[in-house]
Design a protein around this motif. Structure first.
Motif, PDB file in Angstrom:
ATOM      1  N   ASP A  88       0.872  -1.172   0.000  1.00  0.00           N
ATOM      2  CA  ASP A  88       0.000   0.000   0.000  1.00  0.00           C
ATOM      3  C   ASP A  88       0.909   1.222   0.000  1.00  0.00           C
ATOM      4  O   ASP A  88       1.394   1.654   1.041  1.00  0.00           O
ATOM      5  CB  ASP A  88      -0.913  -0.019   1.235  1.00  0.00           C
ATOM      6  CG  ASP A  88      -1.922   1.128   1.221  1.00  0.00           C
ATOM      7  OD1 ASP A  88      -1.648   2.152   0.558  1.00  0.00           O
ATOM      8  OD2 ASP A  88      -2.969   0.991   1.877  1.00  0.00           O
ATOM      9  N   GLU A  89       1.154   1.738  -1.227  1.00  0.00           N
ATOM     10  CA  GLU A  89       2.118   2.824  -1.361  1.00  0.00           C
ATOM     11  C   GLU A  89       1.612   4.101  -0.701  1.00  0.00           C
ATOM     12  O   GLU A  89       2.385   4.853  -0.100  1.00  0.00           O
ATOM     13  CB  GLU A  89       2.432   3.043  -2.851  1.00  0.00           C
ATOM     14  CG  GLU A  89       3.311   1.910  -3.387  1.00  0.00           C
ATOM     15  CD  GLU A  89       3.125   1.603  -4.867  1.00  0.00           C
ATOM     16  OE1 GLU A  89       2.075   1.932  -5.437  1.00  0.00           O
ATOM     17  OE2 GLU A  89       4.041   1.006  -5.455  1.00  0.00           O
ATOM     18  N   ALA A  90       0.298   4.342  -0.784  1.00  0.00           N
ATOM     19  CA  ALA A  90      -0.256   5.573  -0.215  1.00  0.00           C
ATOM     20  C   ALA A  90      -0.106   5.588   1.308  1.00  0.00           C
ATOM     21  O   ALA A  90       0.204   6.614   1.903  1.00  0.00           O
ATOM     22  CB  ALA A  90      -1.726   5.712  -0.612  1.00  0.00           C
ATOM     23  N   GLU A  91      -0.323   4.438   1.942  1.00  0.00           N
ATOM     24  CA  GLU A  91      -0.234   4.366   3.404  1.00  0.00           C
ATOM     25  C   GLU A  91       1.174   3.999   3.887  1.00  0.00           C
ATOM     26  O   GLU A  91       1.446   4.018   5.082  1.00  0.00           O
ATOM     27  CB  GLU A  91      -1.235   3.326   3.942  1.00  0.00           C
ATOM     28  CG  GLU A  91      -2.697   3.701   3.711  1.00  0.00           C
ATOM     29  CD  GLU A  91      -3.085   4.997   4.423  1.00  0.00           C
ATOM     30  OE1 GLU A  91      -2.623   5.214   5.561  1.00  0.00           O
ATOM     31  OE2 GLU A  91      -3.820   5.801   3.820  1.00  0.00           O
ATOM     32  N   GLY A  92       2.042   3.593   2.956  1.00  0.00           N
ATOM     33  CA  GLY A  92       3.410   3.231   3.345  1.00  0.00           C
ATOM     34  C   GLY A  92       3.488   1.917   4.107  1.00  0.00           C
ATOM     35  O   GLY A  92       4.343   1.742   4.973  1.00  0.00           O
ATOM     36  N   VAL A  93       2.588   0.980   3.747  1.00  0.00           N
ATOM     37  CA  VAL A  93       2.526  -0.293   4.478  1.00  0.00           C
ATOM     38  C   VAL A  93       2.867  -1.461   3.544  1.00  0.00           C
ATOM     39  O   VAL A  93       2.323  -1.553   2.437  1.00  0.00           O
ATOM     40  CB  VAL A  93       1.109  -0.506   5.072  1.00  0.00           C
ATOM     41  CG1 VAL A  93       0.977  -1.882   5.714  1.00  0.00           C
ATOM     42  CG2 VAL A  93       0.801   0.587   6.093  1.00  0.00           C
ATOM     43  N   ALA A  94       3.772  -2.334   4.002  1.00  0.00           N
ATOM     44  CA  ALA A  94       4.043  -3.592   3.313  1.00  0.00           C
ATOM     45  C   ALA A  94       2.967  -4.571   3.775  1.00  0.00           C
ATOM     46  O   ALA A  94       3.013  -5.084   4.893  1.00  0.00           O
ATOM     47  CB  ALA A  94       5.434  -4.099   3.658  1.00  0.00           C
ATOM     48  N   VAL A  95       1.952  -4.766   2.924  1.00  0.00           N
ATOM     49  CA  VAL A  95       0.734  -5.477   3.345  1.00  0.00           C
ATOM     50  C   VAL A  95       0.972  -6.980   3.499  1.00  0.00           C
ATOM     51  O   VAL A  95       0.573  -7.595   4.484  1.00  0.00           O
ATOM     52  CB  VAL A  95      -0.410  -5.214   2.341  1.00  0.00           C
ATOM     53  CG1 VAL A  95      -1.667  -5.990   2.719  1.00  0.00           C
ATOM     54  CG2 VAL A  95      -0.716  -3.716   2.275  1.00  0.00           C
ATOM     55  N   TYR A  96       1.650  -7.555   2.491  1.00  0.00           N
ATOM     56  CA  TYR A  96       1.853  -9.012   2.523  1.00  0.00           C
ATOM     57  C   TYR A  96       2.946  -9.394   1.540  1.00  0.00           C
ATOM     58  O   TYR A  96       3.016  -8.843   0.447  1.00  0.00           O
ATOM     59  CB  TYR A  96       0.553  -9.725   2.136  1.00  0.00           C
ATOM     60  CG  TYR A  96       0.689 -11.216   2.001  1.00  0.00           C
ATOM     61  CD1 TYR A  96       0.912 -12.017   3.123  1.00  0.00           C
ATOM     62  CD2 TYR A  96       0.622 -11.840   0.752  1.00  0.00           C
ATOM     63  CE1 TYR A  96       1.062 -13.396   3.015  1.00  0.00           C
ATOM     64  CE2 TYR A  96       0.769 -13.221   0.631  1.00  0.00           C
ATOM     65  CZ  TYR A  96       0.990 -13.984   1.763  1.00  0.00           C
ATOM     66  OH  TYR A  96       1.138 -15.341   1.647  1.00  0.00           O
ATOM     67  N   ALA A  97       3.811 -10.313   1.942  1.00  0.00           N
ATOM     68  CA  ALA A  97       4.773 -10.887   1.001  1.00  0.00           C
ATOM     69  C   ALA A  97       4.933 -12.355   1.348  1.00  0.00           C
ATOM     70  O   ALA A  97       5.395 -12.697   2.440  1.00  0.00           O
ATOM     71  CB  ALA A  97       6.117 -10.176   1.072  1.00  0.00           C
ATOM     72  N   ALA A  98       4.524 -13.219   0.407  1.00  0.00           N
ATOM     73  CA  ALA A  98       4.586 -14.659   0.647  1.00  0.00           C
ATOM     74  C   ALA A  98       6.025 -15.094   0.902  1.00  0.00           C
ATOM     75  O   ALA A  98       6.302 -15.903   1.786  1.00  0.00           O
ATOM     76  CB  ALA A  98       4.011 -15.404  -0.556  1.00  0.00           C
ATOM     77  N   ASN A  99       6.991 -14.524   0.146  1.00  0.00           N
ATOM     78  CA  ASN A  99       8.376 -15.000   0.278  1.00  0.00           C
ATOM     79  C   ASN A  99       9.067 -14.478   1.543  1.00  0.00           C
ATOM     80  O   ASN A  99      10.035 -15.067   2.002  1.00  0.00           O
ATOM     81  CB  ASN A  99       9.191 -14.680  -0.977  1.00  0.00           C
ATOM     82  CG  ASN A  99       9.189 -13.208  -1.340  1.00  0.00           C
ATOM     83  OD1 ASN A  99       8.491 -12.409  -0.721  1.00  0.00           O
ATOM     84  ND2 ASN A  99       9.962 -12.843  -2.334  1.00  0.00           N
ATOM     85  N   LEU A 100       8.577 -13.385   2.116  1.00  0.00           N
ATOM     86  CA  LEU A 100       9.198 -12.855   3.336  1.00  0.00           C
ATOM     87  C   LEU A 100       8.351 -13.126   4.577  1.00  0.00           C
ATOM     88  O   LEU A 100       8.827 -12.960   5.701  1.00  0.00           O
ATOM     89  CB  LEU A 100       9.457 -11.350   3.199  1.00  0.00           C
ATOM     90  CG  LEU A 100      10.423 -10.968   2.069  1.00  0.00           C
ATOM     91  CD1 LEU A 100      10.562  -9.462   1.959  1.00  0.00           C
ATOM     92  CD2 LEU A 100      11.788 -11.615   2.287  1.00  0.00           C
TER      93      LEU A 100
END
Ligand SMILES: [Zn+2]
Length: 325
Positions: A77-89
């Motif tokens: 979520d670029e607008a909120e500056g949040v890394a929402v989900y990453a399967a590999n991490l």
């Protein structure tokens, strides 16, 4: 010297740089992401890495970085500056922008999606230089895309714009991890070509690069595997160009390393499929695996750059073709 921090977080490695006003790389560093240690350790490392770059800037370049840009995989979520989900991490809802802003003494921070950030760099300073409308498609383990419009990349309403890998090109075809069947990614990614060629040649270790070599040496089976991938890719690209009318299609990732073995039949396959649509130029990506880091630097400069004479500023009158902000 005025500069920004650029950081590209990948599934296996992190690349970082200090980038000057004209895009010059003042300092570069790499380290493993270390995802096997879990998401909290990765986030802590990202913050440490950024803080080290910040300190390096003060030591070697006489002033603190003016801003930072960070590219991460998964849903962002670029607008909120949040890394929402990453399967590999393995992370969920990490407020990376706020964490980095705090750690870096309050400087402005931009968070970007890895492929869109790489696409931003390819569009502005890489293969798409001069293209006001482009589509960047890296062919790797999967297939993603970045839609470039007037010097920026479209994220969509929910952060999913450009997901060309999940356009259905073979209805009812091979199942995709997304839940659909027949997605482009299942036929034209480097992973899909590797799988198809390993099955066709009987060597479980054979991959897409081996397939490309076999095509070049005239192997008929390899030629068939390759052409099936090219046809599927052309079907997906023509859907995309019909919707977007881009000036350039920039193809990157592992499969694009096959060069003209890919581009010659691909241009022909796309040309055969269009009717009224204008053919965009179809070119290989130029920045390789540094695109994400360079794009992160552009995101950072965009936060602070009010100098419209700067070469990287899309407001610059000499910036490629009719750019507006
Ligand atoms: Zn899919």
């Amino acid at each position: 010297m005025k500069h920004v921090i650029a950081l590209d977080v990948g599934g296996t490695g992190m690349k970082a740089a200090l980038v000057g006003p004209d895009g010059e790389l003042l300092h570069q560093a790499r380290r493993p992401t270390g995802r096997e240690r879990g998401p909290d350790a990765v986030v802590a490392d990202i913050l440490d890495f950024a803080a080290e770059l910040h300190a390096h800037g003060i030591d070697r370049h006489g002033e603190a970085a003016s801003a930072a840009g960070v590219a991460v995989p998964g849903i962002v979520d670029e607008a909120e500056g949040v890394a929402v989900y990453a399967a590999n991490l393995g992370w969920r809802d990490v407020p990376l922008r706020a964490l980095l802003t705090e750690r870096l003494g309050g400087i402005p921070v931009a968070l970007g999606h890895d492929v869109r950030t790489g696409g931003l760099a390819e569009g502005r300073i890489g293969a798409g230089q001069g293209a006001d409308r482009f589509l960047f498609v890296p062919l790797g383990t999967g297939i993603a895309g970045a839609i470039g419009i007037d010097g920026r990349v479209e994220a969509g309403a929910h952060g999913f714009a450009g997901e060309i890998g999940h356009i259905v090109v073979r209805p009812g075809g091979a199942p995709c991890p997304c839940g659909q069947r027949g997605c482009l990614e299942r036929f034209a990614s480097a992973a899909a070509v590797s799988e198809a060629w390993a099955a066709a040649c009987g060597d479980p270790g054979a991959d897409a690069a081996d397939c490309a070599k076999a095509v070049e040496s005239g192997d008929v089976r390899a030629g068939q595997v390759w052409q099936e991938a090219v046809d599927a890719f052309a079907d997906g690209l023509v859907t995309a160009l019909t919707l977007l009318d881009p000036r350039a299609l920039i193809i990157g990732g592992g499969l694009a390393e096959a060069g003209e073995t890919l581009f010659t039949p691909l241009r022909e396959a796309v040309r055969r499929r269009v009717t009224f649509q204008k053919l965009p130029s179809l070119v290989p990506a130029a920045l390789g695996d540094t695109a994400g880091c360079l794009g992160a630097g552009l995101l950072a400069w965009d936060l602070i750059d009010d100098d419209i004479t700067a070469p990287l500023n899309p407001s610059n009158p000499s910036y490629p073709s009719e750019v507006t902000t």
